[in-house]
Design an enzyme around this catalytic site. Sequence first.
Site, short mmCIF file in Angstrom:
data_model
loop_
_atom_site.label_atom_id
_atom_site.label_comp_id
_atom_site.label_asym_id
_atom_site.label_seq_id
_atom_site.Cartn_x
_atom_site.Cartn_y
_atom_site.Cartn_z
N SER A 159 -20.43 5.12 11.00
CA SER A 159 -21.52 4.20 10.70
C SER A 159 -21.01 2.76 10.62
O SER A 159 -21.63 1.83 11.16
CB SER A 159 -22.18 4.60 9.38
OG SER A 159 -23.16 3.66 9.01
N ASN A 160 -19.88 2.56 9.97
CA ASN A 160 -19.32 1.21 9.85
C ASN A 160 -19.01 0.62 11.22
O ASN A 160 -19.28 -0.55 11.49
CB ASN A 160 -18.06 1.23 9.00
CG ASN A 160 -18.34 1.54 7.54
OD1 ASN A 160 -19.47 1.39 7.06
ND2 ASN A 160 -17.32 1.96 6.82
N ILE A 205 -13.11 -5.32 7.31
CA ILE A 205 -12.22 -4.16 7.29
C ILE A 205 -12.62 -3.20 6.15
O ILE A 205 -11.89 -3.06 5.17
CB ILE A 205 -10.74 -4.56 7.18
CG1 ILE A 205 -10.52 -5.61 6.07
CG2 ILE A 205 -10.22 -5.09 8.51
CD1 ILE A 205 -9.05 -5.86 5.76
N TYR A 245 0.81 -1.21 0.00
CA TYR A 245 0.00 0.00 0.00
C TYR A 245 0.85 1.27 0.00
O TYR A 245 0.36 2.34 -0.35
CB TYR A 245 -0.93 0.04 1.22
CG TYR A 245 -1.94 -1.07 1.30
CD1 TYR A 245 -2.20 -1.92 0.22
CD2 TYR A 245 -2.67 -1.28 2.47
CE1 TYR A 245 -3.12 -2.94 0.32
CE2 TYR A 245 -3.60 -2.30 2.57
CZ TYR A 245 -3.83 -3.12 1.49
OH TYR A 245 -4.75 -4.14 1.60
N LEU A 256 -18.00 -3.94 1.32
CA LEU A 256 -19.12 -3.15 0.79
C LEU A 256 -19.06 -2.99 -0.73
O LEU A 256 -20.07 -2.65 -1.35
CB LEU A 256 -19.15 -1.77 1.45
CG LEU A 256 -19.23 -1.78 2.98
CD1 LEU A 256 -19.16 -0.37 3.53
CD2 LEU A 256 -20.51 -2.48 3.44
N ARG A 292 -12.99 0.08 4.00
CA ARG A 292 -12.11 1.23 3.80
C ARG A 292 -12.95 2.47 3.59
O ARG A 292 -13.82 2.51 2.73
CB ARG A 292 -11.21 1.01 2.58
CG ARG A 292 -10.37 2.21 2.20
CD ARG A 292 -9.96 2.15 0.74
NE ARG A 292 -9.33 3.37 0.29
CZ ARG A 292 -10.00 4.46 -0.09
NH1 ARG A 292 -11.31 4.47 -0.05
NH2 ARG A 292 -9.36 5.54 -0.51
N SER A 293 -12.67 3.52 4.37
CA SER A 293 -13.33 4.80 4.16
C SER A 293 -12.49 5.90 4.81
O SER A 293 -11.97 5.72 5.91
CB SER A 293 -14.74 4.82 4.74
OG SER A 293 -15.33 6.10 4.56
N ARG A 342 -18.98 7.94 7.51
CA ARG A 342 -19.04 6.54 7.10
C ARG A 342 -18.23 5.66 8.04
O ARG A 342 -18.63 4.53 8.35
CB ARG A 342 -18.56 6.39 5.66
CG ARG A 342 -19.50 6.99 4.64
CD ARG A 342 -19.01 6.81 3.24
NE ARG A 342 -19.92 7.40 2.26
CZ ARG A 342 -19.69 7.48 0.97
NH1 ARG A 342 -18.55 6.98 0.47
NH2 ARG A 342 -20.56 8.03 0.16
#
Length: 252
Positions: A230-231, A219, A48, A182, A221-222, A227
């Site tokens: 919320s997750n 896991i 990454y 998601l 990603r945001s 968000r």
Amino acid sequence: MREIQIAPGVAMPMIGLGTAGLHGSGGERAVRGALDLGYRLIDTATAYGNEQEVGAALRSSGVRAFVTTKLRPEDAGREPAVLAASLRALGVDRIDLWLIHWPVAGGAGVPSWQAMLAARDEGLVRAVGVSNYSPSQVDSLIAATGEAPAVNQIPWSPALHSPSLLAAFASRGVVVEGYSPLRRTALDHPALRAVAAAHGVPVSEVVIAWHLAHDVVAIPRSADPSRQRSNLAAASLNLSPDEIAAIDAIGP
């Protein structure tokens, strides 16, 4: 936050932040924001290119989070040097979970697996595992070393749900961790919308809660704080057996 045991004395939070694509000051802010919201599992990887940003966020937050990073298959044979670089970039004394990111070309990567087990035994990592491995590839590691990966991180979502695959990994003592939870399911699916409406929550929370109902770590990603919040709230959402079955039926 609910946790799952992945190795003796090692418990892993069941909702974490995926960090692929989170770079620079914006990436650091996203990770720091997640930590401030209560995330305690941060997933990164050598590939990454953002271990520095993750490390900076960890230091500025003062939080002792559960940190996962990964070995690129092209780094096979360089495991000690790569691990040392990850430890420096992340600013930690040891990695909580170190994964082989993809099977090594030409096989399951037994030499890399042996090197990772050695790093665990030296106390440089707490648990070791793999990512994107099939049951047969996991079996190759077990046959060579007598040890199964603690975790297999794979793409997972209602659209990919496979009870037989979950059972295969469970029978080997491997915890499944789902990435891109998601992105791989149509969030406007009627079954998901019906469950979300019944609970008065976003569909994304339903999907993550469904992962937890199957003991699958999620896991998402945001970089968006709302968000992320919320997750994380999905940890408090309890789905009924009928709701879980309706979501299971989305799968192939």
